[in-house]
Enzyme design. Structure first.
Site, PDB file in Angstrom:
ATOM      1  N   CYS A 478     -11.896 -43.631 -10.639  1.00 14.17           N
ATOM      2  CA  CYS A 478     -12.648 -43.987  -9.333  1.00 14.17           C
ATOM      3  C   CYS A 478     -11.680 -43.289  -8.254  1.00 14.17           C
ATOM      4  O   CYS A 478     -10.761 -43.574  -7.823  1.00 14.17           O
ATOM      5  CB  CYS A 478     -13.086 -45.234  -9.200  1.00 14.17           C
ATOM      6  SG  CYS A 478     -14.147 -45.607  -7.779  1.00 14.17           S
ATOM      7  N   ASP A 479     -12.166 -42.149  -8.038  1.00 14.09           N
ATOM      8  CA  ASP A 479     -11.575 -41.239  -7.085  1.00 14.09           C
ATOM      9  C   ASP A 479     -11.063 -42.018  -5.674  1.00 14.09           C
ATOM     10  O   ASP A 479     -10.086 -42.298  -5.222  1.00 14.09           O
ATOM     11  CB  ASP A 479     -12.286 -40.087  -6.483  1.00 14.09           C
ATOM     12  CG  ASP A 479     -11.667 -38.965  -7.335  1.00 14.09           C
ATOM     13  OD1 ASP A 479     -12.790 -37.812  -7.248  1.00 14.09           O
ATOM     14  OD2 ASP A 479     -10.977 -38.832  -8.012  1.00 14.09           O
ATOM     15  N   PRO A 480     -12.395 -42.756  -5.099  1.00 13.96           N
ATOM     16  CA  PRO A 480     -11.878 -43.546  -3.530  1.00 13.96           C
ATOM     17  C   PRO A 480     -11.374 -44.959  -4.105  1.00 13.96           C
ATOM     18  O   PRO A 480     -11.348 -45.588  -2.959  1.00 13.96           O
ATOM     19  CB  PRO A 480     -13.187 -43.547  -3.200  1.00 13.96           C
ATOM     20  CG  PRO A 480     -13.968 -43.419  -4.425  1.00 13.96           C
ATOM     21  CD  PRO A 480     -13.381 -42.760  -5.365  1.00 13.96           C
TER      22      PRO A 480
END
Ligand code: CEZ
Length: 794
Positions: A478-480
């Site tokens: 999950c990048d953010p």
């Protein structure tokens, strides 16, 4: 929400093309074309977003205001002046004006069709018995749009009309922008110099294409290069330049340029006239001239179709299906491999793809062009550090740099190496690859692919805290999710489970290759078991696994949270890694069904965050129900589906596969045609029900590789292994029959599945001979084999 019926949408040739008969029912319905140098997404109303490589991704058209330079965005908003490709038509007798395909005039057309096909996108617009047919094609090697405009007189009298291709270029530069008409090139040529301040950027910008041009194979009668003169007081609905007898043949000198041409025509009854146009970026006038001579010949436009179909043919994949579900077959047979090929062949048109994306997209290429997937794995491994750590992005072009999200440290990239490589090895049995020597990014040392993978697994095993849980730093898959562990202590339950699964998968690979485990792998296997245990110890919360533990020790992703009480990924990967016991599985499946399930698929978390949570991060700032903040994020759903098949939950898994595709009942709410699977559909189903299901329209997504893998390994169960082709289907229990063509290691298997109540266990007949077991090992490339699979059904 009304059902989309055949009066609005027609499906042709089993889904090979569609005809959308309204510009307003699915206003954002879009399709995309790409080649190695460019990508264009065009919607049914004529708006378009395009980018090309120079060598970094760049735009040659802008909106009326300066835009931030970044990657393709979800839910692209359209507005009157949004870039697009339009053709105005004026009847010079009654002065009436309409525009094709629909924007910007939005005249009440008597007939409209938006016809996306795999190799081209067409629009038909009829008004006052004039039919305009627009068709967009791309050459296979050049970043230039090739348009054909056909104007047909449907009336019984001669028509005196003027036709105006209007291809806005937009506000390109505060330093220098202009537009002029070149008589020699019969082209409107707009020029802009990329703004910069740092002297080194002057030299860096030398590779940029300063020109955007529009040229035609028909001599123009007049032109317009200045946006404000074109619009005048009439605006885009009634441009003053068009209400005038002729365009002003002006020059645009440091004002927003545009590309408009005028073609005056007398069309006799039933006569059709054709205009071919080229539109795109260029380095200089010489290049425009070269494009004219190579792409504007008499038969060029037809050649583009043949060449592009040939290009798509190379990417057709290994599966054709005929099941009781026509909508499913339509997507799988005509659009799935296309979206997969786009990801693997042009890597989402970036020069530094995120490592997890690069590995998963090339996992998909395994089923299309295995050698391309293989080369990508080797390239990624060559950029691994000797410690085993993988970079955040893989540099795939000369001079490429790690940009945007690849400058933010994420800790999951090693996970994808064995998981994606297994699909390649199963498909090809190319176990020799494991002995291939590959270097590292930070030294002269070389090691075998197997050693590289072991070091990556050891890096994962060593990147854990005193509880044995995996550090998340500023994000995992999950990048953010960037503030759980940015202080260096926060951990990810998902990554710990994914690391355990990755190690188990590596062990499976190593055992298949050498029928035993190496000493290093034996240690890794004990660490994987420990990971599963530690997640159970610290992150089990009654009927679910938490998402992680923050820097300050707060367990999050449980019912104790106000929002983000349940995350889909930790559940799916606990099924995959084996952390979930037989007692826990039904509790987790119920929690998912009760909290995350929607008609559009499962939300990746719920409830969506509606305010910033500083020990979770940027994900909580995204609008509720969009992207990672609780949308139906299809990549996460693909993991869930893959895990459901490992649990033998075939019916539930297939339902989730179907939920990824718009169908006639919910297409209007989703707002897209079944041509691609978007990265998400709006979630927050109980918080923002009105928007739930709305498509992001963004076709860049790691979902596709996993969708394809689920069909190969699970649904149809035609997966490779060292010995050959294993037949282990998990067809939906309501399918009595199904047929597939499976190409495997050069041979073709025509497989007929038949459900039979009298059968205790599956029986497989190859050319009528009962197979001992479920693996077809005797076959030759180039040969075709008839296979009957008798499956016990209830
Ligand atoms: O990018 C994707 C990444 O390409 O987000 C996924 C991640 O696993 C993929 O590798 C989940 O985070 O930066 C952002 O906020 C963006 O939302 C990106 O995270 C996202 C882009 O929207 C592309 O989908």
């Amino acid at each position: 929400m009304s059902v989309i019926d055949s009066s609005i949408l027609e499906c042709h040739n089993g889904g090979a093309s569609y005809s959308l008969k309204s510009p307003t029912v699915l206003p954002n319905a879009s399709a995309f074309l790409w080649n190695k140098k460019m990508l264009i997404q065009a919607n049914c109303r004529g708006y378009a977003i395009a980018q090309f490589m120079q060598p970094e991704a760049g735009k040659y058209v802008s909106g009326p205001a300066l835009e931030a330079k970044t990657f393709m965005q979800p839910e692209q908003p359209y507005y009157a002046h949004h870039p697009g490709r339009f053709v105005y038509v004026k009847d010079n007798v009654d002065g009436s004006i309409f525009s094709a395909p629909y924007e910007p005039v939005r005249a009440p057309l008597t007939h409209f069709e938006f016809i996306p096909e795999p190799h081209q996108i067409s629009w038909i617009s009829e008004y006052k018995q004039i039919r305009v047919t627009l068709c967009l094609r791309l050459p296979t090697e050049t970043a230039v749009e090739c348009w054909q405009v056909k104007v047909e007189n449907l009336s019984d009298v001669e028509r005196d009309i003027s036709v105006y291709p209007y291809f806005p270029v937009g506000y390109r530069s505060w330093m220098n922008q202009s537009g002029l008409f070149s008589v020699d090139l019969n082209a409107v040529v707009c020029r802009s110099i990329e703004p910069y301040q740092k002297v080194q950027d002057y030299f860096k910008n030398q590779c940029l294409h300063e020109l955007t041009f529009l040229t035609s194979d028909v001599k123009v009668d007049a032109w317009e290069t200045s946006q404000h003169i074109f619009e005048g007081e009439g605006g885009l609905h009634q441009p003053s330049a068009i209400t005038a007898k002729s365009l002003s043949n002006s020059e645009a000198n440091y004002c927003t340029p545009t590309a408009v041409m005028q073609f005056n025509m007398l069309l006799s009854k039933a006569e059709t006239k054709t205009i071919n146009l080229l539109f795109g970026p260029a380095k200089d006038h010489q290049q425009v001239s070269e494009y004219r001579s190579s792409l504007l010949q008499i038969d060029s436009f037809d050649t583009f179709a043949t060449q592009y179909q040939g290009y798509l043919q190379k990417g057709q994949g290994v599966l054709q299906v005929e099941t009781p579900d026509a909508e499913f077959d339509a997507y799988v047979n005509h659009w799935l491999a296309r979206q997969l090929y786009y990801h693997g062949d042009v890597n989402r048109l970036t020069t530094d793809p995120q490592t997890r994306n690069y590995l998963q997209d090339n996992m998909g290429m395994t089923y299309i062009l295995p050698e391309v997937g293989r080369a990508a794995f080797i390239r990624a491994l060559s950029q691994q550090a000797a410690t085993g750590e993988m970079p955040d992005g893989v540099l795939i072009a000369e001079g490429a740099e790690l940009k945007y999200i690849n400058q933010v440290p994420h800790t999951d990239h090693c996970v994808w190496l064995p998981i994606c490589l297994k699909a390649y090895l199963d498909e090809t049995a190319d176990y020799a690859m494991l002995d291939e020597l590959v270097g590292f990014s930070d030294g002269e040392e070389q090691a075998t692919v197997a050693e590289h993978i072991i070091r990556a697994m050891q890096w994962l095993a060593n990147s854990r805290d005193e509880r044995g849980l995996s550090y998340i730093n500023q994000g995992d898959w999950c990048d953010p999710m960037n503030m759980v562990g940015y202080k260096g202590k926060g951990v990810s339950a998902w990554l710990t489970l994914a690391s355990a699964y990755a190690i188990n998968v590596w062990a499976e690979i190593e055992h298949s290759a050498q029928s035993e485990y190496s000493a290093e792998t034996k240690v890794l296997l004990t660490q994987a078991e420990e990971m599963n245990q530690q997640v159970n110890t610290y992150c089990w919360a009654g009927d679910r696994f938490a998402r992680g533990i923050t820097d300050d020790g707060r367990v999050f992703g449980t019912e104790k949270d106000e929002q983000g009480q349940l995350f889909l990924n930790p559940q799916s990967w606990a099924f995959l890694s084996g952390a979930a016991s037989n007692e826990q599985v039904p509790l987790m499946l119920r929690a998912i069904s009760e909290n995350l399930e929607t008609p559009y698929g499962c939300m990746m978390l719920a409830p969506s965050y509606t305010q910033m949570v500083e020990d979770v991060g940027r994900v909580t700032q995204k609008f509720a129900g969009t992207a990672e903040n609780g949308s139906v994020y299809n990549h996460a759903n693909a993991f869930y589906i893959y895990s459901l098949y490992t649990l033998g939950e075939g019916d539930l898994a297939f339902q989730q596969l179907k939920n990824m595709l718009p169908n006639s009942d919910d297409m209007q709410q989703r707002g897209q045609l079944p041509l691609f699977i978007p990265n998400y559909y709006r979630g927050a189903y109980y918080q923002y029900p009105a928007e739930a299901g709305k498509s992001s329209q963004l076709f860049n997504t790691g979902t596709i590789s996993w969708f394809y893998r689920c069909l190969i390994e699970n649904l149809f169960g035609v997966v490779g292994c060292k010995q050959g082709l294993k037949i282990t289907p998990q067809l939906p229990s309501n399918w009595e029959t199904a047929k597939i063509n499976r190409v495997f290691r050069g041979a073709t298997f025509k497989i007929q599945y038949e459900g039979d109540k009298n059968y205790g266990k599956p029986q497989i007949y190859v050319e009528g001979v009962l197979l001992d077991g479920d693996c077809i090992s005797e076959f030759e490339p180039g040969k075709s084999y008839a296979v009957r699979v008798k499956i016990p059904i209830k």
